[in-house]
Design a protein around this motif. Structure first.
Motif, PDB file in Angstrom:
ATOM      1  N   THR A  35      24.169 116.585  13.997  1.00 41.35           N
ATOM      2  CA  THR A  35      25.322 117.000  13.201  1.00 41.35           C
ATOM      3  C   THR A  35      26.391 115.930  13.300  1.00 41.35           C
ATOM      4  N   GLN A  36      26.991 115.603  12.160  1.00 47.63           N
ATOM      5  CA  GLN A  36      28.056 114.603  12.122  1.00 47.63           C
ATOM      6  C   GLN A  36      29.130 115.062  11.154  1.00 47.63           C
ATOM      7  N   THR A  37      30.377 114.797  11.497  1.00 44.70           N
ATOM      8  CA  THR A  37      31.514 115.140  10.649  1.00 44.70           C
ATOM      9  C   THR A  37      32.274 113.865  10.311  1.00 44.70           C
ATOM     10  N   VAL A  38      32.584 113.685   9.012  1.00 47.10           N
ATOM     11  CA  VAL A  38      33.323 112.510   8.556  1.00 47.10           C
ATOM     12  C   VAL A  38      34.434 112.950   7.614  1.00 47.10           C
ATOM     13  N   LYS A  39      35.492 112.165   7.575  1.00 43.58           N
ATOM     14  CA  LYS A  39      36.601 112.422   6.666  1.00 43.58           C
ATOM     15  C   LYS A  39      36.194 112.016   5.251  1.00 43.58           C
ATOM     16  N   VAL A  40      36.480 112.900   4.290  1.00 44.16           N
ATOM     17  CA  VAL A  40      36.231 112.617   2.877  1.00 44.16           C
ATOM     18  C   VAL A  40      37.412 113.182   2.094  1.00 44.16           C
ATOM     19  N   SER A  41      38.045 112.340   1.281  1.00 46.24           N
ATOM     20  CA  SER A  41      39.223 112.756   0.511  1.00 46.24           C
ATOM     21  C   SER A  41      38.810 113.518  -0.737  1.00 46.24           C
ATOM     22  N   GLY A  42      39.631 114.515  -1.077  1.00 44.75           N
ATOM     23  CA  GLY A  42      39.404 115.317  -2.271  1.00 44.75           C
ATOM     24  C   GLY A  42      40.494 116.356  -2.414  1.00 44.75           C
ATOM     25  N   THR A  43      40.522 117.049  -3.575  1.00 42.68           N
ATOM     26  CA  THR A  43      41.612 117.994  -3.817  1.00 42.68           C
ATOM     27  C   THR A  43      41.185 119.355  -4.351  1.00 42.68           C
ATOM     28  N   CYS A  44      39.942 119.500  -4.806  1.00 41.72           N
ATOM     29  CA  CYS A  44      39.620 120.748  -5.507  1.00 41.72           C
ATOM     30  C   CYS A  44      38.154 121.145  -5.314  1.00 41.72           C
ATOM     31  N   ASP A  45      37.788 122.270  -5.944  1.00 43.24           N
ATOM     32  CA  ASP A  45      36.420 122.762  -5.851  1.00 43.24           C
ATOM     33  C   ASP A  45      35.426 121.837  -6.547  1.00 43.24           C
ATOM     34  N   MET A  46      35.882 121.128  -7.569  1.00 45.35           N
ATOM     35  CA  MET A  46      34.991 120.174  -8.227  1.00 45.35           C
ATOM     36  C   MET A  46      34.628 119.046  -7.262  1.00 45.35           C
ATOM     37  N   ASP A  47      35.608 118.611  -6.458  1.00 42.80           N
ATOM     38  CA  ASP A  47      35.332 117.610  -5.420  1.00 42.80           C
ATOM     39  C   ASP A  47      34.315 118.167  -4.427  1.00 42.80           C
ATOM     40  N   LYS A  48      34.528 119.408  -4.011  1.00 40.64           N
ATOM     41  CA  LYS A  48      33.629 120.044  -3.041  1.00 40.64           C
ATOM     42  C   LYS A  48      32.192 120.026  -3.553  1.00 40.64           C
ATOM     43  N   ARG A  49      32.010 120.446  -4.788  1.00 37.47           N
ATOM     44  CA  ARG A  49      30.678 120.483  -5.380  1.00 37.47           C
ATOM     45  C   ARG A  49      30.070 119.075  -5.456  1.00 37.47           C
ATOM     46  N   ARG A  50      30.864 118.101  -5.907  1.00 35.36           N
ATOM     47  CA  ARG A  50      30.384 116.724  -6.039  1.00 35.36           C
ATOM     48  C   ARG A  50      30.014 116.137  -4.681  1.00 35.36           C
ATOM     49  N   ILE A  51      30.892 116.308  -3.701  1.00 31.57           N
ATOM     50  CA  ILE A  51      30.669 115.744  -2.367  1.00 31.57           C
ATOM     51  C   ILE A  51      29.416 116.344  -1.729  1.00 31.57           C
ATOM     52  N   GLU A  52      29.313 117.666  -1.738  1.00 30.10           N
ATOM     53  CA  GLU A  52      28.170 118.330  -1.107  1.00 30.10           C
ATOM     54  C   GLU A  52      26.867 117.993  -1.820  1.00 30.10           C
ATOM     55  N   ASN A  53      26.866 118.037  -3.149  1.00 33.18           N
ATOM     56  CA  ASN A  53      25.638 117.735  -3.895  1.00 33.18           C
ATOM     57  C   ASN A  53      25.207 116.284  -3.707  1.00 33.18           C
ATOM     58  N   THR A  54      26.166 115.374  -3.668  1.00 35.04           N
ATOM     59  CA  THR A  54      25.841 113.965  -3.452  1.00 35.04           C
ATOM     60  C   THR A  54      25.233 113.765  -2.066  1.00 35.04           C
ATOM     61  N   ALA A  55      25.808 114.390  -1.060  1.00 35.45           N
ATOM     62  CA  ALA A  55      25.272 114.263   0.300  1.00 35.45           C
ATOM     63  C   ALA A  55      23.863 114.829   0.393  1.00 35.45           C
ATOM     64  N   LEU A  56      23.627 115.939  -0.287  1.00 35.80           N
ATOM     65  CA  LEU A  56      22.309 116.574  -0.206  1.00 35.80           C
ATOM     66  C   LEU A  56      21.209 115.788  -0.926  1.00 35.80           C
ATOM     67  N   THR A  57      21.587 114.806  -1.745  1.00 34.44           N
ATOM     68  CA  THR A  57      20.571 113.983  -2.402  1.00 34.44           C
ATOM     69  C   THR A  57      19.978 112.933  -1.466  1.00 34.44           C
ATOM     70  N   VAL A  58      20.621 112.718  -0.332  1.00 30.94           N
ATOM     71  CA  VAL A  58      20.146 111.709   0.630  1.00 30.94           C
ATOM     72  C   VAL A  58      18.974 112.286   1.421  1.00 30.94           C
ATOM     73  N   GLU A  59      17.899 111.512   1.491  1.00 31.27           N
ATOM     74  CA  GLU A  59      16.714 111.942   2.216  1.00 31.27           C
ATOM     75  C   GLU A  59      17.046 112.141   3.695  1.00 31.27           C
ATOM     76  N   GLY A  60      16.662 113.282   4.222  1.00 37.10           N
ATOM     77  CA  GLY A  60      16.902 113.598   5.633  1.00 37.10           C
ATOM     78  C   GLY A  60      18.055 114.556   5.849  1.00 37.10           C
ATOM     79  N   ILE A  61      18.986 114.656   4.897  1.00 35.67           N
ATOM     80  CA  ILE A  61      20.112 115.575   5.050  1.00 35.67           C
ATOM     81  C   ILE A  61      19.665 116.973   4.642  1.00 35.67           C
ATOM     82  N   LYS A  62      19.868 117.920   5.553  1.00 41.29           N
ATOM     83  CA  LYS A  62      19.436 119.293   5.342  1.00 41.29           C
ATOM     84  C   LYS A  62      20.602 120.234   5.031  1.00 41.29           C
ATOM     85  N   TYR A  63      21.821 119.811   5.377  1.00 38.93           N
ATOM     86  CA  TYR A  63      22.986 120.686   5.278  1.00 38.93           C
ATOM     87  C   TYR A  63      24.203 119.818   5.040  1.00 38.93           C
ATOM     88  N   ALA A  64      25.051 120.218   4.103  1.00 43.21           N
ATOM     89  CA  ALA A  64      26.287 119.480   3.833  1.00 43.21           C
ATOM     90  C   ALA A  64      27.356 120.460   3.371  1.00 43.21           C
TER      91      ALA A  64
END
Length: 123
Positions: A35-64
């Motif tokens: 488990t790792q936590t990193v700072k990511v800038s954003g302001t809204c739910d659209m950012d949340k969706r984009r950030i999480e979906n982008t992270a989940l496209t990386v091979e090996g990531i199971k949870y974001a």
């Protein structure tokens, strides 16, 4: 007497299956997961969706999960994919959101919807 033996056999079988089922719950497994936590800038739910979906496209990531209040992304990934969190940060920056280690390209940031424009740090 046969009824009592049958009842005990059924109870034993039920208990055995319950224990086996409880141990096979994949959401609770942490062996081989980091488990790792990193700072990511954003302001809204659209950012949340984009950030999480982008992270989940990386091979090996199971949870974001990205927290708007804390401005942090928590990822869980396979220990066999040690570079997964770093790759996720790079992809998120390429999508337009600054991360702890990578700044988004100005063009990618400007292409974000207006509600997603956050206060950027000067570098």
């Amino acid at each position: 007497m046969k009824t009592i033996k049958l009842l005990f056999a059924m109870l034993f079988a039920f208990a055995t299956f319950q224990i086996a089922n409880a141990q096979s719950d994949k959401t609770q497994r942490t062996i081989g997961v980091k488990t790792q936590t990193v700072k990511v800038s954003g302001t809204c739910d659209m950012d949340k969706r984009r950030i999480e979906n982008t992270a989940l496209t990386v091979e090996g990531i199971k949870y974001a999960v990205w927290s708007l209040d804390a401005q942090t992304l928590t990822v869980k990934y396979s220990v066999f994919k040690k570079e997964a969190a770093d790759i996720a940060e790079k992809k998120i920056a390429a999508a337009g959101n600054d991360t702890e280690h990578y700044k988004a390209d100005d063009t990618a940031y400007k292409n974000l919807p207006e509600c997603c424009h956050y206060q950027r740090k000067q570098s």
